[in-house]
Design a protein around this motif. Sequence first.
Motif, PDB file in Angstrom:
ATOM      1  N   GLN A 168       0.837  -1.203   0.000  1.00 25.83           N
ATOM      2  CA  GLN A 168       0.000   0.000   0.000  1.00 25.83           C
ATOM      3  C   GLN A 168       0.868   1.247   0.000  1.00 25.83           C
ATOM      4  O   GLN A 168       0.586   2.214  -0.709  1.00 25.83           O
ATOM      5  N   ALA A 169       1.935   1.211   0.804  1.00 23.71           N
ATOM      6  CA  ALA A 169       2.836   2.357   0.878  1.00 23.71           C
ATOM      7  C   ALA A 169       3.437   2.632  -0.497  1.00 23.71           C
ATOM      8  O   ALA A 169       3.479   3.777  -0.953  1.00 23.71           O
ATOM      9  N   ALA A 170       3.874   1.565  -1.171  1.00 22.29           N
ATOM     10  CA  ALA A 170       4.471   1.735  -2.497  1.00 22.29           C
ATOM     11  C   ALA A 170       3.451   2.319  -3.472  1.00 22.29           C
ATOM     12  O   ALA A 170       3.770   3.214  -4.254  1.00 22.29           O
ATOM     13  N   LEU A 171       2.217   1.826  -3.399  1.00 21.26           N
ATOM     14  CA  LEU A 171       1.158   2.360  -4.268  1.00 21.26           C
ATOM     15  C   LEU A 171       0.971   3.852  -4.036  1.00 21.26           C
ATOM     16  O   LEU A 171       0.893   4.643  -4.974  1.00 21.26           O
ATOM     17  N   SER A 172       0.932   4.229  -2.744  1.00 16.49           N
ATOM     18  CA  SER A 172       0.675   5.633  -2.438  1.00 16.49           C
ATOM     19  C   SER A 172       1.855   6.513  -2.844  1.00 16.49           C
ATOM     20  O   SER A 172       1.695   7.701  -3.062  1.00 16.49           O
ATOM     21  N   LEU A 173       3.033   5.914  -2.947  1.00 17.85           N
ATOM     22  CA  LEU A 173       4.205   6.697  -3.348  1.00 17.85           C
ATOM     23  C   LEU A 173       4.291   6.840  -4.870  1.00 17.85           C
ATOM     24  O   LEU A 173       5.212   7.460  -5.386  1.00 17.85           O
TER      25      LEU A 173
END
Lengths: 262, 353
Positions: A168-173
């Motif tokens: 999720q963090a990677a997606l949001s980045l």
Amino acid sequence: MSKSGVNNFSTFSLVLTLLGAFILLFIIAPLLGMIVNTPFKDVAATTADSQVLSSIWLSIWVAMLTSILFAFPAIPLAYILARYDFPFKSVINGIIDLPVVIPHSVVGIALLGLIAGDGLVGKSLDVFGVRLIGTPFAIALAMAFVSLPFLINSARDGFIQVPVRLEQAALSLGATPFQVFFTISLPLAWRNILSGLVMMFARGMSEFGAVVIVAYHPMVASVMIYDRFTAFGLKYSRPAAFIFLVVSLIVFILLRFISRKR
Amino acid sequence: MLVVDQISKHFKLFSLREITFKVSQGDYFMFLGPSGSGKSLLLQIIAGLVKPDSGRILFNGIDIAKSPAGKRNVGILFQDLALFPHLSVFDNIAYPLKLRKYSSFAVKQRVVELAEQFSISHILNQGVTSLSGGEKQRVALARTLAFNPPILLLDEPLSAIDSQLHLDLGVLLRSINRTGTTIIHVTHNYQEAISLASKVGVLHNGQLVQVGEPVEVFQNPRSEFVANFTGAKNFYRVKGVRATPDGLIYAELPFGETIAFYANPAYSNGFVCFPEESVVLSTQAENQSAINVFSGSVIDIFAQRFGYEVVIDCGFKVFALITKESLEKLKISPGIKLYAAVKANAVRFIPEI
């Protein structure tokens, strides 16, 4: 043998130790017996036997190629099983484990039916003049069928251990789902995938039952050993078996090394 | 600039229902709610990690409710920080930059710049697993801000760290906000909300029950949850905080009165509150040991589960909770003049960061 918190239990420990030792002996004794009963000069002579070498080499490269090629669709499948919930997921998990419980000669017969001249795949390939039976390709299919569960299960466990939050963090980045898979999920599950690959390779390389039915020739190592045993007897098959055992042990040690180095 | 319009999301056991609010550029918008109120879910919907069942999210007029997370340009800092364990500090911060195809020189320049801003230059080449809690926080924040997102979403960023770091990070967040980044922050800690927020939204059971300026929300709590937070409706903004040699702090209420209390005098502005139960009422000014005595006339009396709530207009409203016996003994009725005394150590000071 001592276990913390358990005192005055020496009889119990003794029974455990004896039973454990029996199992260990059971595994080690036949192998050790074979090693002891194989004269070194026979082994040395056999290492020069081109049929032995080529069959072992065939086992290794076909098993290796099979693992690598099947990894491309198998790893995404493992990812799906780790990440998504869908109807009949447990059925699919069961199907993946099927090859472990099906007798390998049955696998061989089933695959033969598929690739033989009158089989579904066999017939369509026959149109192009391609025959699969008795080719390394048939060997690969047999090896893959029996060894895929090891890769898929190990890779799935690896993906499950990757926290969804990191994806999720990677997606949001700013990452796309593909970028997330290749930069986060795959690298973090890599050790499990690698050990799954080595297990798949080891399992494929040692396969006999399914392979012997779809391809007696060219001979892989296990078929070659069986062939020598039926044609010439125990004494003559031992040096080849000895060499194949050493090769398998090397793979085994490699596997332990990979899975331990966390 | 960010308008969340009637966002709903239904689960079997929990629903987020028709959440609507507006965040202006530069706001520090704080969502306050107990765990299970849906505040993290709301952030994930804004970030694009969870799809809402219905509703719109307008960012500068464009509906982004259906665009993928990666295209929204919204930074989110998770409570567990979500640092990538297989990458170094440098590569964690560089991650969003590399995705945006920055040249390796530009990546390096930006990472070094951020590292200086967040005092993590010395750990750039380390792995992230061995860092201290405060370092991890700053690395995660640097990574989230690396691509200059106009909106920063914070999921309980202060809950997992000790109080000194708490304050440091609070100051850091405030300074990020002051440089123009809009912040939407969710928390269950009302002190955080009071210290940082320019606007507060109160979430309860998946519904937005109140939105407004912090003072407005705390003085007129529309939910038991907020009322319980402060423990009182006696909640006021103060300025000109000054210390005295005897350890007492004095500050000015907005109505010209002075209030005394004990606190760390490092901040000059903030808020004070005191519980309704701590207010002692009397009909005479003398015989009061309390330092803070406010006089005014009774405007309302409400029967409560335990005793009565008396509202006194002292230029500002003071709420007192008293027993039935006291009410009768003092013959309190609307219009009579009373003195409300509050001990200095019953007053709680919350600095504005």
